[in-house]
Write a protein that holds these residues in place. Structure first.
Motif, PDB file in Angstrom:
ATOM      1  N   LEU A 273       0.845  -1.208   0.000  1.00  0.00           N
ATOM      2  CA  LEU A 273       0.000   0.000   0.000  1.00  0.00           C
ATOM      3  C   LEU A 273       0.879   1.257   0.000  1.00  0.00           C
ATOM      4  CD1 LEU A 273      -2.845   1.196   0.119  1.00  0.00           C
ATOM      5  CD2 LEU A 273      -2.810   0.918   2.607  1.00  0.00           C
ATOM      6  N   VAL A 274       1.979   1.201   0.751  1.00  0.00           N
ATOM      7  CA  VAL A 274       2.901   2.344   0.789  1.00  0.00           C
ATOM      8  C   VAL A 274       3.515   2.584  -0.594  1.00  0.00           C
ATOM      9  CG1 VAL A 274       5.050   3.244   1.766  1.00  0.00           C
ATOM     10  CG2 VAL A 274       3.443   2.022   3.236  1.00  0.00           C
ATOM     11  N   GLY A 275       3.965   1.493  -1.255  1.00  0.00           N
ATOM     12  CA  GLY A 275       4.577   1.628  -2.577  1.00  0.00           C
ATOM     13  C   GLY A 275       3.581   2.137  -3.608  1.00  0.00           C
ATOM     14  N   TYR A 276       2.377   1.589  -3.560  1.00  0.00           N
ATOM     15  CA  TYR A 276       1.299   1.949  -4.481  1.00  0.00           C
ATOM     16  C   TYR A 276       0.995   3.439  -4.371  1.00  0.00           C
ATOM     17  CZ  TYR A 276      -3.308   0.945  -6.692  1.00  0.00           C
ATOM     18  OH  TYR A 276      -4.391   0.879  -7.526  1.00  0.00           O
ATOM     19  N   GLY A 277       0.736   3.891  -3.146  1.00  0.00           N
ATOM     20  CA  GLY A 277       0.406   5.295  -2.923  1.00  0.00           C
ATOM     21  C   GLY A 277       1.577   6.216  -3.242  1.00  0.00           C
ATOM     22  N   SER A 278       2.786   5.783  -2.868  1.00  0.00           N
ATOM     23  CA  SER A 278       3.963   6.636  -3.072  1.00  0.00           C
ATOM     24  C   SER A 278       4.200   6.934  -4.547  1.00  0.00           C
ATOM     25  CB  SER A 278       5.210   5.973  -2.483  1.00  0.00           C
ATOM     26  OG  SER A 278       5.124   5.916  -1.083  1.00  0.00           O
ATOM     27  N   VAL A 279       4.039   5.914  -5.392  1.00  0.00           N
ATOM     28  CA  VAL A 279       4.263   6.135  -6.826  1.00  0.00           C
ATOM     29  C   VAL A 279       3.233   7.120  -7.372  1.00  0.00           C
ATOM     30  CG1 VAL A 279       4.130   5.055  -9.095  1.00  0.00           C
ATOM     31  CG2 VAL A 279       5.442   3.983  -7.291  1.00  0.00           C
ATOM     32  N   LEU A 280       1.984   6.989  -6.935  1.00  0.00           N
ATOM     33  CA  LEU A 280       0.947   7.892  -7.442  1.00  0.00           C
ATOM     34  C   LEU A 280       1.155   9.317  -6.928  1.00  0.00           C
ATOM     35  CD1 LEU A 280      -2.222   5.616  -7.260  1.00  0.00           C
ATOM     36  CD2 LEU A 280      -0.588   5.911  -9.126  1.00  0.00           C
ATOM     37  N   LEU A 281       1.727   9.436  -5.730  1.00  0.00           N
ATOM     38  CA  LEU A 281       2.014  10.764  -5.182  1.00  0.00           C
ATOM     39  C   LEU A 281       3.255  11.378  -5.821  1.00  0.00           C
ATOM     40  CD1 LEU A 281       1.565  10.150  -1.351  1.00  0.00           C
ATOM     41  CD2 LEU A 281       0.120  11.591  -2.776  1.00  0.00           C
ATOM     42  N   GLY A 282       4.121  10.515  -6.371  1.00  0.00           N
ATOM     43  CA  GLY A 282       5.370  11.001  -6.951  1.00  0.00           C
ATOM     44  C   GLY A 282       6.515  10.973  -5.969  1.00  0.00           C
ATOM     45  N   GLY A 283       6.433  10.142  -4.947  1.00  0.00           N
ATOM     46  CA  GLY A 283       7.568  10.025  -4.027  1.00  0.00           C
ATOM     47  C   GLY A 283       7.185   9.392  -2.711  1.00  0.00           C
ATOM     48  N   CYS A 284       8.179   8.742  -2.084  1.00  0.00           N
ATOM     49  CA  CYS A 284       7.973   8.086  -0.792  1.00  0.00           C
ATOM     50  C   CYS A 284       7.821   9.141   0.308  1.00  0.00           C
ATOM     51  CB  CYS A 284       9.170   7.185  -0.492  1.00  0.00           C
ATOM     52  SG  CYS A 284      10.694   8.096  -0.171  1.00  0.00           S
ATOM     53  N   PRO A 285       7.460   8.730   1.529  1.00  0.00           N
ATOM     54  CA  PRO A 285       7.292   9.710   2.614  1.00  0.00           C
ATOM     55  C   PRO A 285       8.526  10.608   2.831  1.00  0.00           C
ATOM     56  CG  PRO A 285       6.306   7.645   3.275  1.00  0.00           C
ATOM     57  CD  PRO A 285       6.971   7.388   1.951  1.00  0.00           C
ATOM     58  N   LEU A 286       9.724  10.059   2.694  1.00  0.00           N
ATOM     59  CA  LEU A 286      10.925  10.899   2.833  1.00  0.00           C
ATOM     60  C   LEU A 286      10.942  11.979   1.753  1.00  0.00           C
ATOM     61  CD1 LEU A 286      13.799  11.614   3.913  1.00  0.00           C
ATOM     62  CD2 LEU A 286      14.692   9.943   2.287  1.00  0.00           C
ATOM     63  N   ARG A 287      10.712  11.567   0.512  1.00  0.00           N
ATOM     64  CA  ARG A 287      10.737  12.493  -0.620  1.00  0.00           C
ATOM     65  C   ARG A 287       9.657  13.574  -0.468  1.00  0.00           C
ATOM     66  NH1 ARG A 287      13.673  15.218  -3.941  1.00  0.00           N
ATOM     67  NH2 ARG A 287      12.713  15.651  -5.938  1.00  0.00           N
ATOM     68  N   GLN A 288       8.479  13.177   0.034  1.00  0.00           N
ATOM     69  CA  GLN A 288       7.401  14.156   0.247  1.00  0.00           C
ATOM     70  C   GLN A 288       7.851  15.215   1.241  1.00  0.00           C
ATOM     71  OE1 GLN A 288       4.705  14.301  -1.549  1.00  0.00           O
ATOM     72  NE2 GLN A 288       5.160  12.385  -2.586  1.00  0.00           N
ATOM     73  N   THR A 289       8.558  14.768   2.298  1.00  0.00           N
ATOM     74  CA  THR A 289       9.041  15.686   3.322  1.00  0.00           C
ATOM     75  C   THR A 289      10.051  16.669   2.728  1.00  0.00           C
ATOM     76  OG1 THR A 289       8.745  13.902   4.923  1.00  0.00           O
ATOM     77  CG2 THR A 289      10.093  15.773   5.620  1.00  0.00           C
ATOM     78  N   ILE A 290      10.963  16.140   1.911  1.00  0.00           N
ATOM     79  CA  ILE A 290      11.996  16.979   1.286  1.00  0.00           C
ATOM     80  C   ILE A 290      11.355  17.972   0.326  1.00  0.00           C
ATOM     81  CG2 ILE A 290      14.046  16.928  -0.208  1.00  0.00           C
ATOM     82  CD1 ILE A 290      14.432  15.758   2.669  1.00  0.00           C
ATOM     83  N   LEU A 291      10.407  17.491  -0.483  1.00  0.00           N
ATOM     84  CA  LEU A 291       9.730  18.372  -1.438  1.00  0.00           C
ATOM     85  C   LEU A 291       8.952  19.473  -0.712  1.00  0.00           C
ATOM     86  CD1 LEU A 291       8.401  15.844  -4.117  1.00  0.00           C
ATOM     87  CD2 LEU A 291      10.067  17.667  -4.503  1.00  0.00           C
ATOM     88  N   ALA A 292       8.353  19.115   0.421  1.00  0.00           N
ATOM     89  CA  ALA A 292       7.615  20.113   1.200  1.00  0.00           C
ATOM     90  C   ALA A 292       8.569  21.228   1.634  1.00  0.00           C
ATOM     91  CB  ALA A 292       6.958  19.460   2.414  1.00  0.00           C
ATOM     92  N   GLY A 293       9.793  20.850   2.037  1.00  0.00           N
ATOM     93  CA  GLY A 293      10.799  21.840   2.417  1.00  0.00           C
ATOM     94  C   GLY A 293      11.207  22.732   1.253  1.00  0.00           C
ATOM     95  N   GLU A 294      11.191  22.151   0.032  1.00  0.00           N
ATOM     96  CA  GLU A 294      11.574  22.910  -1.163  1.00  0.00           C
ATOM     97  C   GLU A 294      10.504  23.892  -1.607  1.00  0.00           C
ATOM     98  OE1 GLU A 294      12.704  20.570  -4.601  1.00  0.00           O
ATOM     99  OE2 GLU A 294      13.782  19.175  -3.338  1.00  0.00           O
ATOM    100  N   GLY A 295       9.355  23.903  -0.926  1.00  0.00           N
ATOM    101  CA  GLY A 295       8.306  24.842  -1.273  1.00  0.00           C
ATOM    102  C   GLY A 295       7.142  24.233  -2.025  1.00  0.00           C
ATOM    103  N   ASN A 296       7.094  22.892  -2.098  1.00  0.00           N
ATOM    104  CA  ASN A 296       5.999  22.216  -2.798  1.00  0.00           C
ATOM    105  C   ASN A 296       4.827  22.027  -1.828  1.00  0.00           C
ATOM    106  OD1 ASN A 296       4.302  20.236  -3.940  1.00  0.00           O
ATOM    107  ND2 ASN A 296       5.979  19.519  -5.235  1.00  0.00           N
ATOM    108  N   SER A 297       3.786  22.831  -1.991  1.00  0.00           N
ATOM    109  CA  SER A 297       2.694  22.765  -1.017  1.00  0.00           C
ATOM    110  C   SER A 297       1.785  21.552  -1.255  1.00  0.00           C
ATOM    111  CB  SER A 297       1.886  24.073  -0.979  1.00  0.00           C
ATOM    112  OG  SER A 297       1.270  24.313  -2.206  1.00  0.00           O
ATOM    113  N   ASP A 298       1.909  20.908  -2.432  1.00  0.00           N
ATOM    114  CA  ASP A 298       1.216  19.625  -2.625  1.00  0.00           C
ATOM    115  C   ASP A 298       1.820  18.580  -1.690  1.00  0.00           C
ATOM    116  OD1 ASP A 298      -0.522  20.505  -4.620  1.00  0.00           O
ATOM    117  OD2 ASP A 298       1.001  20.221  -6.162  1.00  0.00           O
ATOM    118  N   SER A 299       3.153  18.583  -1.601  1.00  0.00           N
ATOM    119  CA  SER A 299       3.815  17.655  -0.687  1.00  0.00           C
ATOM    120  C   SER A 299       3.545  18.032   0.761  1.00  0.00           C
ATOM    121  CB  SER A 299       5.317  17.618  -0.962  1.00  0.00           C
ATOM    122  OG  SER A 299       5.553  17.008  -2.206  1.00  0.00           O
ATOM    123  N   ALA A 300       3.357  19.325   1.022  1.00  0.00           N
ATOM    124  CA  ALA A 300       2.981  19.745   2.373  1.00  0.00           C
ATOM    125  C   ALA A 300       1.631  19.122   2.748  1.00  0.00           C
ATOM    126  CB  ALA A 300       2.910  21.269   2.457  1.00  0.00           C
TER     127      ALA A 300
END
Lengths: 359, 68
Positions: A273-300
């Motif tokens: 379920l984690v892999g399935y959701g992560s691919v559709l989101l465009g990144g794993c939970p770590l990547r989402q956190t990093i993208l949120a820091g970069e200013g991506n409010s979708d990842s936020a």
């Protein structure tokens, strides 16, 4: 672009990340949990009283560091780009279930690697699930799944999540009485605050520079037989494995592992379920956190979805424990597959219809 | 031919590029607006024996892909 330069960067970043992960355990974090993005958001949800599981409450400075490390390095490298508006609500929902899957397994993809490096063979089962989930997600992407385009946003929108986590850091350092702190269980096991924060900042900066993604590496390997991104994950695994071996923290087997259970089916399905959701989101939970820091409010939004998922998981008894999975957790995992698949199929169908009608 | 991959989340820019390459297009451009997308498309195209020329634009980058 110089390919070998990119690989060198990933090798160095992966090695440093693997070493830091084990050092955090030596200094107090739970075993094989130098980093666990899912567990740490769960701990933060607990610290903020969003759930009342007394054993998993702590405003983990590692997460705050990851996000702010990504923020600082992206500003320094002029890569801070406030963007957002690509299906924020759907991202919230998918991330919610990514967190449920992670808490059924007891770890995000990052901790899955660290559990593997400590000899926890349950993580091998989970890795198979993770790969299966990623392949399923890629199939949907190939069929036209998209969450739509993001657009440029204001600096305030892009920086809001960093502001929230900076505020959390200030509260942790100066008014800790506002927060809950576990006195027993995983939440009570923690490296010193300043070291955890520094570790997060370093790994956050490295992950931002090298576009580190646990899902991305496997995805690239299956989609176009390219192992560049995977190199980072492999180096984390190898470095942490050597560190565990040297420090006597390597225990091969299925049973007796720390913060883990041996219910193989749900280890597989939870991580799928984690892999399935992560691919559709465009990144794993770590990547989402990093993208949120970069200013991506979708990842936020993904970060908020994960925090909400963690709170629900503990308020409704969905999260697993060392004793095993729960009935609620198993149903929630199945529900996660159903909800995400339904969302994906509706999106794909709608896009096909629009294409036919020329919209 | 031009693929507008601006604003698309990872890995959609690569998937769109892959579709073009699989349909045997030998020369096309990909518009991207984030560095991860630029790097992923460039890496994939290079592996698939395409030369990539990168131009900075006001929104991000234009990648010109040409079969070697």
């Amino acid at each position: 672009m110089n390919l070998s330069q990119e690989k060198k960067g990933l090798i160095v970043a992966g090695t440093i990340t693997g070493i830091i992960s084990v050092v955090l355990v030596l200094l107090g974090n739970p075993a094989n949990m130098g980093f666990c993005i899912a567990c740490f958001y769960r701990d933060i949800a607990g610290a903020l009283s969003l759930h009342s599981a007394a054993v998993v409450q702590y405003a983990r400075p590692e997460i705050i560091g990851l996000l702010l490390g990504s923020l600082f390095i992206s500003i320094a490298r002029k890569e801070f780009r406030p963007r957002g508006g690509s299906s924020p609500m759907i991202r919230f929902v998918i991330s919610f279930f990514v967190m449920i899957g992670a808490l059924v397994f007891l770890g995000c993809p990052f901790r899955m690697l660290l559990r593997l490096s400590g000899g926890d063979l349950n993580a091998l089962v989970a890795l198979a699930g993770f790969i299966a989930g990623i392949i399923a997600g890629v199939l949907l992407l190939n069929r036209g799944f998209t969450l739509g385009r993001s657009h440029t946003q204001s600096t305030v929108e892009g920086g809001a999540i960093s502001g929230v986590f900076f505020a959390l850091l200030l509260i942790l350092l100066f008014i800790p009485s506002l927060l809950k702190f576990s006195t027993s269980g995983p939440g009570s096991m923690r490296a010193p605050v300043i070291i955890s924060l520094a570790a997060g900042l370093i790994v956050g900066a490295l992950a931002q520079r090298n576009r580190f993604c646990m899902a991305g590496g496997i995805r690239d390997l299956f989609l176009f037989r390219d192992s560049t991104l995977l190199l980072g994950s492999i180096m984390v695994l190898v470095a942490a494995f050597i560190m565990n071996l040297v420090t006597g923290n390597f225990h091969l087997g299925f049973t007796g592992q720390s913060v883990a259970h041996t219910d193989w089916l749900w280890n597989f399905l939870g991580m799928a379920l984690v892999g399935y959701g992560s691919v559709l989101l465009g990144g794993c939970p770590l990547r989402q956190t990093i993208l949120a820091g970069e200013g991506n409010s979708d990842s936020a939004m993904s970060v908020l979805g994960m925090v909400a998922g963690a709170a629900f998981a503990h308020n409704f008894g969905l999260a697993s424990s060392a004793q095993g999975t729960t009935v609620g957790g198993r149903w929630a995992t199945i529900l996660g597959f159903v909800v995400i698949t339904t969302i994906a199929l509706v999106i794909i169908h709608t896009h096909k219809k629009e294409a036919v009608h020329g919209n | 031919m031009e693929i507008d991959a601006r604003g698309l989340s990872c890995p959609q820019p690569v998937i769109e590029t892959r579709k073009a390459i699989l349909s045997k297009v030998t020369s096309f451009s990909v518009l991207v607006d984030n560095i991860a997308a630029k790097e992923n498309v460039t890496r994939y195209a290079t592996v698939q024996h395409y030369d990539v020329v990168e131009t900075t634009t006001e929104y991000g980058w234009k990648l010109d892909l040409e079969k070697r």
